[in-house]
Design a protein around this motif. Sequence first.
Motif, PDB file in Angstrom:
ATOM      1  N   ARG A 122     -10.669  16.044  15.623  1.00 61.36           N
ATOM      2  CA  ARG A 122     -11.824  15.325  15.839  1.00 61.36           C
ATOM      3  C   ARG A 122     -12.576  16.060  16.936  1.00 61.36           C
ATOM      4  N   LEU A 130     -21.269  21.024  18.382  1.00 64.88           N
ATOM      5  CA  LEU A 130     -22.128  21.273  19.559  1.00 64.88           C
ATOM      6  C   LEU A 130     -22.439  22.887  19.434  1.00 64.88           C
ATOM      7  N   ALA A 133     -25.752  23.432  17.985  1.00 66.26           N
ATOM      8  CA  ALA A 133     -26.558  22.827  18.715  1.00 66.26           C
ATOM      9  C   ALA A 133     -27.015  23.547  20.018  1.00 66.26           C
ATOM     10  N   PRO A 135     -28.833  25.895  22.401  1.00 61.72           N
ATOM     11  CA  PRO A 135     -30.092  26.522  21.986  1.00 61.72           C
ATOM     12  C   PRO A 135     -29.964  28.078  21.784  1.00 61.72           C
TER      13      PRO A 135
ATOM     14  N   LEU B 296     -28.487  14.166  17.094  1.00 63.56           N
ATOM     15  CA  LEU B 296     -28.260  15.608  16.935  1.00 63.56           C
ATOM     16  C   LEU B 296     -29.406  16.234  16.449  1.00 63.56           C
ATOM     17  N   VAL B 360     -28.499  19.229  26.462  1.00 61.27           N
ATOM     18  CA  VAL B 360     -27.936  19.291  25.007  1.00 61.27           C
ATOM     19  C   VAL B 360     -26.647  18.591  25.170  1.00 61.27           C
ATOM     20  N   LEU B 361     -25.831  18.950  26.274  1.00 70.20           N
ATOM     21  CA  LEU B 361     -24.410  18.284  26.347  1.00 70.20           C
ATOM     22  C   LEU B 361     -24.406  16.928  26.527  1.00 70.20           C
ATOM     23  N   PHE B 364     -25.229  15.243  23.421  1.00 72.51           N
ATOM     24  CA  PHE B 364     -24.001  15.339  22.472  1.00 72.51           C
ATOM     25  C   PHE B 364     -23.050  14.270  23.034  1.00 72.51           C
ATOM     26  N   ARG B 368     -21.570  11.132  21.010  1.00 71.93           N
ATOM     27  CA  ARG B 368     -20.198  10.948  20.410  1.00 71.93           C
ATOM     28  C   ARG B 368     -19.710   9.725  21.032  1.00 71.93           C
TER      29      ARG B 368
END
Lengths: 338, 425
Positions: A122, A130, A133, A135, B296, B360-361, B364, B368
């Motif tokens: 997972r 990630l 995504a 950039p 996302l 971005v993290l 994310f 999650r």
Amino acid sequence: MTGAAVARPEGQATPERRRLKTNLGLADRVFRGVARGGGAIVLVIMTLVGAFLAYRALLALRESGLSFVTTEEWNPDSGGFGIAAVIVGTVLIAIVAIVVATVLAVGVALYISEFAPLWLRRWLVGMVDLMAAVPSVVYGLWGAFFLQWKVLSLSRWISDWFGWIPIFKVSGVTRHDPLATPTVYTSSTFIAGLVVALMVAPIACSVMREAFSQAPPGEREGAYALGATRFGMIGTVVLPFGKGAIIGGTMLGLGRALGETIAVVMIISPVFVIQPRILENGTSSVSSLIATHYGESSPFALSALFAAGLALFAMTLIVNFIAASIVARSRSGAVSEV
Amino acid sequence: MTLLKTETGARTTTVTAPPTTTVPDRRRPRGVQSPRPLGGFRTTDVFALSGGLAAALTTTGLLWIQLGPFTGLLGYIVVSWLLFVATYALLVSFDEDRPTMWDRVSTVVVHSLALVLFGVLIFVIAYTFARGARALPHLNFFTEDMRNAGPLDPLTVGGIKHAIIGTLIELGLSLAVSVPLGLLGGVFLHEIPGRFSRFVRTVVEAMTALPDLLAGLFIFATVILIFGLDKSGLAAALALSVTMLPIIIRATDVVLRLVPGSLTEAAYALGCGQWRTVWHVVLPTARSGLATAVILGAARGIGETSPVLITAGATAQVNVDPLHGPMMSLPLLAYTLVQNSQENMVARGFGTAATLMVLVLLLFAVARVIGGRGPGDLTARQRRRRAAASRRDLKRFGGRSPAAGDADPASPVTYPSSPAQGEIS
């Protein structure tokens, strides 16, 4: 059911099929109308993108005619302009990217679906998402400031030993020339392709992983029962099952690689001649051409840029349509629900 | 319930339990077969691996230092990896047959590919933070804009406040356009199947990989050149929503497809119309998946540089008006800053990229936490909350008509006023 149908006496006219009519309430009619409208808006937006590019490109295309495809230089305001050089550059970068990315993506997809411990999967799936995504400017920075200088020795090594293959040749340096300046190897198609590969690999990988993990467990066990090793099982069950997804995922990545802009702009140094030597300094791509020239353009030059954009649009669209149809055909999908 | 007890317990007795409803335990989806883990190491494997590795490293070292005109760390790693695979294959082939040898070699190759990709991902992120580390500790980096900071100014002057604000405004505006439209499009694809929606789906799928630059070019051609809007935050937001729209639609479509058909059919069987089913059953069931899809999409949109490059323009100061004047955003600022080769500007550029990466993290992490689960797959807390809700419902129903509860369960419950009954038949 069939028994009842057979038992029916011969000759008797089958009862007329009942017409099932649903009287939708007002709320449902409105809902269906709004939803259809939403779908139509989405379709219109997507079509408009192509339509407007074409409309804006007309001015330049009418002027240049067919020479737009064959001219290498880019001087819309004074003389000829064409996409021969930039298209070749774009395709070369995309090919380098997709070769590297496919190898990486197949490997990682297999690792996640076949090799990784269950508790890790997972997380790895999340990391691949990630990675998709992150950039593009971050990849671009890394490529321009770090990778570029680390790859030089590898580039030199390849061109020294495989320079007899035309695409690996680097003009201006002789083999093992200690005085050769390393800058011949910077800003090349190869480096740009490597960075783009990192960006498209996760996209291709997630398509492949999804297909691999759906390979039927019964067939896997069957392969093991017949004495296959894990590699044998992968080669006879998983890879054939995921063949469509491998091709489709690769094409999807190719579509992305063709259109990648900012990371490429940050790495390459643009030249407007057809330059097939991938290790050598200087290349170009359609998207980087647009990104660097859109600001300083007269209306005519702008129209020429739109024409280049239209070419890119057509190219990615064709690749994507092929990819989508391959992926859609490969997926069995229809699973009965409990 | 009754049947279950007879089968599991003593087969002769029939236990008649009072008719109660038991909620099946849905923690683990039934019927899903997961592949067996096939791993394990033997001592010989360890010997072969370490022997191969040592041989490869030393041979390459010999080549690099003593014999050949080779230089460079990357070449060293590549060559020693190739040698390692070859040596390892040779070592394994001493003990095993050929299929096993290929199995071992493929295992090594697949593991190394995974290591490369994930290693590079971690390294790319770490490198961005490391290069930005000079700029990040200064508080002014986040509280000032670049108005007064020239290329030669120290890092204690100037910051990226304008880009942070610009990014948030652009992201908010683009989400305001693309989320409703994207969800509507996804619901349309799922709820109204047919030739038209199949066509829309094909177009959307092809558009997912539309080059971001072309989205910017499209907005440039329409909004800026035709409607005469400035290069502005709004134009950039529109360009971003064109990029994000297909992503959100596709993800929504996929998520809605995972909603169990039994749930929607139960809703239809209870007499819900399509709209009520969508609003009360389908969307709430898919809520976490939808939120993940949107987040996302946002994470993708926030990092896009090229559409913003064409449509937003560049400025060095804070601009909170999305309608007028250029607006800066984080990816564009990072790109602009590193064009300048001054060391401080490059550090600022990496700092900007690191800030973007943090955003971005963060997105994310949120995705999650709230998502990553299939519809109907609940956390322990959600299950408790839901059980409490149904206990409350039970109490409410019990309190509503005590007479009906005491009555003979066989006789139909009659409601005092039910004009709807005539209409249904």
